[in-house]
Design a protein around this motif. Sequence first.
Motif, PDB file in Angstrom:
ATOM      1  N   ILE A  23      63.808  18.128  36.651  1.00  0.00           N
ATOM      2  CA  ILE A  23      62.766  17.124  37.168  1.00  0.00           C
ATOM      3  C   ILE A  23      62.019  16.817  36.070  1.00  0.00           C
ATOM      4  CG2 ILE A  23      60.743  17.207  38.890  1.00  0.00           C
ATOM      5  CD1 ILE A  23      61.807  19.955  39.827  1.00  0.00           C
ATOM      6  N   ASP A  24      62.046  15.336  36.077  1.00  0.00           N
ATOM      7  CA  ASP A  24      61.221  14.394  34.975  1.00  0.00           C
ATOM      8  C   ASP A  24      60.679  13.231  35.888  1.00  0.00           C
ATOM      9  OD1 ASP A  24      63.319  12.505  35.189  1.00  0.00           O
ATOM     10  OD2 ASP A  24      63.904  12.947  33.287  1.00  0.00           O
ATOM     11  N   HIS A  25      60.008  12.368  35.411  1.00  0.00           N
ATOM     12  CA  HIS A  25      59.296  11.229  35.990  1.00  0.00           C
ATOM     13  C   HIS A  25      60.500  10.663  36.859  1.00  0.00           C
ATOM     14  CE1 HIS A  25      58.728   6.850  35.079  1.00  0.00           C
ATOM     15  NE2 HIS A  25      57.932   6.935  36.202  1.00  0.00           N
ATOM     16  N   HIS A  26      61.686  10.431  36.145  1.00  0.00           N
ATOM     17  CA  HIS A  26      62.480   9.782  36.721  1.00  0.00           C
ATOM     18  C   HIS A  26      63.209  10.239  38.297  1.00  0.00           C
ATOM     19  CE1 HIS A  26      66.047   6.777  36.818  1.00  0.00           C
ATOM     20  NE2 HIS A  26      66.814   7.708  37.019  1.00  0.00           N
ATOM     21  N   THR A  27      63.456  11.451  38.024  1.00  0.00           N
ATOM     22  CA  THR A  27      64.312  12.189  39.165  1.00  0.00           C
ATOM     23  C   THR A  27      62.825  12.443  40.137  1.00  0.00           C
ATOM     24  OG1 THR A  27      63.868  14.363  38.144  1.00  0.00           O
ATOM     25  CG2 THR A  27      65.953  13.119  37.789  1.00  0.00           C
ATOM     26  N   ALA A  28      61.545  12.773  39.678  1.00  0.00           N
ATOM     27  CA  ALA A  28      60.638  13.182  40.874  1.00  0.00           C
ATOM     28  C   ALA A  28      60.468  12.155  41.975  1.00  0.00           C
ATOM     29  CB  ALA A  28      59.255  13.314  40.174  1.00  0.00           C
ATOM     30  N   LYS A  29      60.592  10.843  41.409  1.00  0.00           N
ATOM     31  CA  LYS A  29      60.257   9.786  42.462  1.00  0.00           C
ATOM     32  C   LYS A  29      60.927  10.099  44.013  1.00  0.00           C
ATOM     33  CE  LYS A  29      60.350   6.203  38.681  1.00  0.00           C
ATOM     34  NZ  LYS A  29      60.827   5.218  38.206  1.00  0.00           N
ATOM     35  N   GLY A  30      62.262  10.092  43.725  1.00  0.00           N
ATOM     36  CA  GLY A  30      63.122  10.248  45.285  1.00  0.00           C
ATOM     37  C   GLY A  30      62.839  11.616  45.665  1.00  0.00           C
ATOM     38  N   LEU A  31      62.443  12.581  44.766  1.00  0.00           N
ATOM     39  CA  LEU A  31      62.213  14.004  45.485  1.00  0.00           C
ATOM     40  C   LEU A  31      60.960  13.995  46.376  1.00  0.00           C
ATOM     41  CD1 LEU A  31      62.672  16.433  42.531  1.00  0.00           C
ATOM     42  CD2 LEU A  31      64.312  16.094  44.614  1.00  0.00           C
ATOM     43  N   ARG A  32      59.862  13.342  45.686  1.00  0.00           N
ATOM     44  CA  ARG A  32      58.811  13.356  46.579  1.00  0.00           C
ATOM     45  C   ARG A  32      58.834  12.807  47.907  1.00  0.00           C
ATOM     46  NH1 ARG A  32      55.848  11.653  41.780  1.00  0.00           N
ATOM     47  NH2 ARG A  32      56.386   9.681  42.262  1.00  0.00           N
ATOM     48  N   GLU A  33      59.475  11.889  48.175  1.00  0.00           N
ATOM     49  CA  GLU A  33      59.518  11.083  49.676  1.00  0.00           C
ATOM     50  C   GLU A  33      60.468  12.035  50.430  1.00  0.00           C
ATOM     51  OE1 GLU A  33      61.411   7.451  49.050  1.00  0.00           O
ATOM     52  OE2 GLU A  33      59.675   6.792  47.591  1.00  0.00           O
ATOM     53  N   ARG A  34      61.434  12.513  49.822  1.00  0.00           N
ATOM     54  CA  ARG A  34      62.421  13.536  50.653  1.00  0.00           C
ATOM     55  C   ARG A  34      61.714  14.638  51.029  1.00  0.00           C
ATOM     56  NH1 ARG A  34      68.288  14.972  48.716  1.00  0.00           N
ATOM     57  NH2 ARG A  34      68.113  15.782  50.725  1.00  0.00           N
ATOM     58  N   ILE A  35      61.080  15.339  50.048  1.00  0.00           N
ATOM     59  CA  ILE A  35      60.199  16.799  50.531  1.00  0.00           C
ATOM     60  C   ILE A  35      59.045  16.288  51.529  1.00  0.00           C
ATOM     61  CG2 ILE A  35      58.738  18.692  49.532  1.00  0.00           C
ATOM     62  CD1 ILE A  35      60.409  18.067  46.866  1.00  0.00           C
ATOM     63  N   ASP A  36      58.271  15.225  51.369  1.00  0.00           N
ATOM     64  CA  ASP A  36      57.336  14.772  52.188  1.00  0.00           C
ATOM     65  C   ASP A  36      57.651  14.450  53.580  1.00  0.00           C
ATOM     66  OD1 ASP A  36      55.571  15.461  50.046  1.00  0.00           O
ATOM     67  OD2 ASP A  36      54.797  13.341  49.821  1.00  0.00           O
ATOM     68  N   THR A  37      58.793  14.201  53.519  1.00  0.00           N
ATOM     69  CA  THR A  37      59.462  13.634  54.712  1.00  0.00           C
ATOM     70  C   THR A  37      59.419  14.936  55.526  1.00  0.00           C
ATOM     71  OG1 THR A  37      60.511  11.637  54.242  1.00  0.00           O
ATOM     72  CG2 THR A  37      61.288  12.531  56.239  1.00  0.00           C
TER      73      THR A  37
END
Lengths: 110, 143
Positions: A23-37
Motif C-alpha cells: 500500500i502506497d500512494h499509487h495503489t491506495a487510490k483504487g483501493l479507497r473506492e473499492r472499500i468505500d463502495t
Amino acid sequence: MDKIKCDIKYADGELRVELSGEIDHHTAKGLRERIDTAIFLYRAESVVLGLGGVGFMDSAGLGLILGRYAKVRELGGRLTVADPTPEAEKILRLAGADKLVTIKKREAVK
Amino acid sequence: MKKKPVNEMRLELDAKSVNESFARYAVSAFICPLDPTVGEVADIRTVVSEAVTNCVVHAYRETEGRIYITVSWDDSRRVKIKIKDKGCGIEDLEQSMQPFWSSDPSGERGGMGFTIMSSFTDKLTVRTAKGKGTTVTMVKKLV
C-alpha cells in the motif's frame, strides 16, 4: 500492474476486507473506492481490514485506514485492523492510530 | 569530520506514482551489500517511499517532473539518501513538518510523511525554495 489485492467478503454483519500486496500512494487510490463502495453498500456494524498479506505500507496506508475509520464511524460501525506486520504496526502506533482502531494480531484472532 | 562515501549511486526518474515502488526497491537493493536488518530495510523503503511520494503529489502536483535520488554509504555504515525535486517548493516548512498536518483538504493523506522520515532515520534535513524545489536528505546509521 497494481501490486495490491483486495478481497471483500460480507457475512453475519461483518464486512471483511483482506488486503495483500503493497500500500502506497499509487495503489491506495483504487483501493479507497473499492472499500468505500462496500462500506456504503453493506453498512456493516463491524468492518475488519485484514493486513496480514500487506508486505509494505507507508503513510498512504495510514491515510487509507484513518479515512476508512472516519467513514465507518460516520455510519455507526467500528473498524478493526487485523494481523498487521510489525512494520505496519510501527506506523500505526507512531500516528496513534492504535488509539482509534482496534488492532487484532493473528494470535489474538485464533 | 565527514567521511568519504565508499559507494554511491544516482538515479533520475519521472515523478510518476508508479515509480514510488521502483524507487524504494532500487534504494533497498543498493544498500543490500551492507547486510542490513529486516527492520532497517523496511525503514529505508518507507522513508524513500514517503519522500518520492511528496515529489509526485506536492512538488509536481501530479504533473510532469523529474526526481533525483543519490544514495551513498561510508565505511562506518552511515547511509545517506538525498531526494531532490525541481517542483514548487514548500510554502511553510515548519507547518509541513508537524505531525498530522496535510495540505490535502480531503484528509486522505495522513500528514505523517516528514514525521515518519524523521523518526525512521537518524537525521532529516529539508532544504526548500519556493518555485525552485525541495531537497530532502536523510542519514541512517546501520547496526
